[in-house]
Design an enzyme around this catalytic site. Sequence first.
Site, PDB file in Angstrom:
ATOM      1  N   SER A   9      46.470  34.758  45.655  1.00 14.91           N
ATOM      2  CA  SER A   9      45.621  34.284  46.750  1.00 14.91           C
ATOM      3  C   SER A   9      45.788  32.787  46.948  1.00 14.91           C
ATOM      4  CB  SER A   9      44.158  34.586  46.436  1.00 14.91           C
ATOM      5  OG  SER A   9      43.326  33.860  47.321  1.00 14.91           O
ATOM      6  N   HIS A  34      48.422  36.672  49.579  1.00 16.98           N
ATOM      7  CA  HIS A  34      47.065  37.081  49.967  1.00 16.98           C
ATOM      8  C   HIS A  34      46.371  35.885  50.620  1.00 16.98           C
ATOM      9  CE1 HIS A  34      43.540  39.717  49.676  1.00 16.98           C
ATOM     10  NE2 HIS A  34      42.846  38.625  49.424  1.00 16.98           N
ATOM     11  N   ASP A  36      43.033  34.519  52.207  1.00 16.11           N
ATOM     12  CA  ASP A  36      41.582  34.696  52.304  1.00 16.11           C
ATOM     13  C   ASP A  36      41.023  33.869  53.461  1.00 16.11           C
ATOM     14  OD1 ASP A  36      40.854  36.498  50.168  1.00 16.11           O
ATOM     15  OD2 ASP A  36      41.457  34.930  48.774  1.00 16.11           O
ATOM     16  N   MET A  38      37.951  32.776  55.606  1.00 12.33           N
ATOM     17  CA  MET A  38      36.484  32.717  55.496  1.00 12.33           C
ATOM     18  C   MET A  38      35.913  31.830  56.595  1.00 12.33           C
ATOM     19  SD  MET A  38      36.107  32.155  51.408  1.00 12.33           S
ATOM     20  CE  MET A  38      37.164  33.035  50.249  1.00 12.33           C
ATOM     21  N   HIS A  67      43.003  38.878  54.535  1.00 10.64           N
ATOM     22  CA  HIS A  67      41.702  39.421  54.154  1.00 10.64           C
ATOM     23  C   HIS A  67      40.637  38.658  54.947  1.00 10.64           C
ATOM     24  CE1 HIS A  67      38.603  39.728  50.602  1.00 10.64           C
ATOM     25  NE2 HIS A  67      38.191  40.354  51.682  1.00 10.64           N
ATOM     26  N   MET A  69      37.231  37.666  55.851  1.00 13.66           N
ATOM     27  CA  MET A  69      35.835  37.582  55.412  1.00 13.66           C
ATOM     28  C   MET A  69      35.074  36.830  56.498  1.00 13.66           C
ATOM     29  SD  MET A  69      36.372  36.821  51.377  1.00 13.66           S
ATOM     30  CE  MET A  69      38.108  36.412  51.394  1.00 13.66           C
ATOM     31  N   MET A 139      36.445  44.612  46.004  1.00 18.69           N
ATOM     32  CA  MET A 139      36.117  43.261  45.532  1.00 18.69           C
ATOM     33  C   MET A 139      35.507  43.358  44.132  1.00 18.69           C
ATOM     34  SD  MET A 139      37.126  41.143  47.816  1.00 18.69           S
ATOM     35  CE  MET A 139      36.415  39.654  47.088  1.00 18.69           C
ATOM     36  N   ASP A 177      40.548  42.486  43.974  1.00 16.29           N
ATOM     37  CA  ASP A 177      40.498  41.046  44.258  1.00 16.29           C
ATOM     38  C   ASP A 177      39.307  40.415  43.554  1.00 16.29           C
ATOM     39  OD1 ASP A 177      40.473  38.486  45.293  1.00 16.29           O
ATOM     40  OD2 ASP A 177      40.372  39.084  47.394  1.00 16.29           O
TER      41      ASP A 177
END
Length: 218
Positions: A9, A34, A36, A38, A67, A69, A139, A177
């Site tokens: 990540s 990966h 992330d 957010m 991913h 979020m 998660m 993850d």
Amino acid sequence: MKNIQIAPSILSADFAKMGDEVRSLEQNGADVVHVDVMDGVFVNNITFGIKMVEDIRKITTLPLDCHLMIVHPEKYVERFAKAGADIITVHYEACQDNLKEVLALIKSTGVKCGAVINPDTPVEKIADVIPMCDMVLIMSVFPGFGGQKFIVGALDKLREVKAIVQKLGKDIDIEIDGGVTADNVAEIKAAGANVIVAGSTVFKAQDRAEIIKRLKNA
């Protein structure tokens, strides 16, 4: 047994040297990047967005696992797909009753799709959409920040998802993850995960090639 893929990540990377960090993953044996994303609303942290994906896409051939979020992920799916995402995963908690439609939207862009659940969400909440997923992401920490401790209850969820996937007889990746280390990864893989997200474990290692190899072969 599906091939084990290591997906470091970039949340744990040095953002000032992101290009070098991503190249380092490719050179040291990572299988996936990966990403992330957010928004400071769905989770209490802000990372990066579409432009970061676009820029990373130019410098690596590794698959980009985005991913999301974020709230209302459906508003951004097409832009992430266009930016170069290979797979887009979205949270049940962000989509709720709309999850099936959001996954279908991701598929319609030609990108792989995945459903994600937080540690306090049972697998049954996504059981009906697993057949349309390319990936299910469990998660094992509460999303928002890297470096958290692995929540052991995630192992039962991995086993549950694995049983569903086996029953379906479909080629669906099971991703984990949060809090993955060289010490717990063997147990995680035994429970059913074949895509292993590891952030600080990889980026803080003295020898990234060695830790990626250890995670893959544990």
